[in-house]
Design a protein around this motif. Structure first.
Motif, short mmCIF file in Angstrom:
data_model
loop_
_atom_site.label_atom_id
_atom_site.label_comp_id
_atom_site.label_asym_id
_atom_site.label_seq_id
_atom_site.Cartn_x
_atom_site.Cartn_y
_atom_site.Cartn_z
N GLU A 54 -38.12 36.44 -2.23
CA GLU A 54 -37.18 36.28 -3.35
C GLU A 54 -37.23 34.86 -3.90
O GLU A 54 -37.20 34.65 -5.11
N GLN A 57 -40.39 34.43 -5.91
CA GLN A 57 -40.27 35.08 -7.21
C GLN A 57 -39.47 34.23 -8.19
O GLN A 57 -39.83 34.09 -9.35
N LYS A 58 -38.39 33.62 -7.69
CA LYS A 58 -37.57 32.75 -8.54
C LYS A 58 -38.38 31.55 -9.01
O LYS A 58 -38.29 31.14 -10.17
N MET A 60 -41.67 31.36 -9.29
CA MET A 60 -42.68 31.81 -10.25
C MET A 60 -42.06 32.08 -11.62
O MET A 60 -42.65 31.74 -12.65
N THR A 61 -40.87 32.64 -11.64
CA THR A 61 -40.16 32.89 -12.89
C THR A 61 -39.84 31.57 -13.58
O THR A 61 -40.03 31.42 -14.79
N TYR A 62 -39.40 30.59 -12.80
CA TYR A 62 -39.08 29.27 -13.35
C TYR A 62 -40.34 28.62 -13.91
O TYR A 62 -40.33 28.07 -15.02
N LYS A 64 -43.05 30.02 -14.96
CA LYS A 64 -43.48 30.74 -16.16
C LYS A 64 -42.65 30.30 -17.35
O LYS A 64 -43.17 30.09 -18.45
N GLY A 65 -41.35 30.12 -17.11
CA GLY A 65 -40.46 29.65 -18.18
C GLY A 65 -40.85 28.26 -18.65
O GLY A 65 -40.77 27.96 -19.84
#
Length: 69
Positions: A54, A57-58, A60-62, A64-65
């Protein structure tokens, strides 16, 4: 396992995992005790793995942003 896994922090779960591993190293445990420690250890391992996935994933999301900016 007395504590509910979902109420544990990652650090607390790691400590429980380490304790389960140490219990398996003892030479004076019965087979039943060893199996119980093993099962508890697997449960804590899976819980820690879930937390790490988890977190990854957070991150990677950050990232990407940040790339999208």
């Amino acid at each position: 396992m007395v504590e509910r896994k979902k109420d544990l922090s990652f650090e607390e779960a790691m400590k429980q995992l380490e304790q389960a591993a140490e219990a398996l190293k003892k030479t004076d445990v019965t087979l039943d005790q060893a199996l119980q420690s093993f099962q508890e250890g697997i449960g804590y391992y899976e819980y820690c793995t879930k937390i790490l996935q988890e977190a990854r994933q957070k991150i990677m999301t950050y990232q990407k942003g940040q790339e999208d900016l």
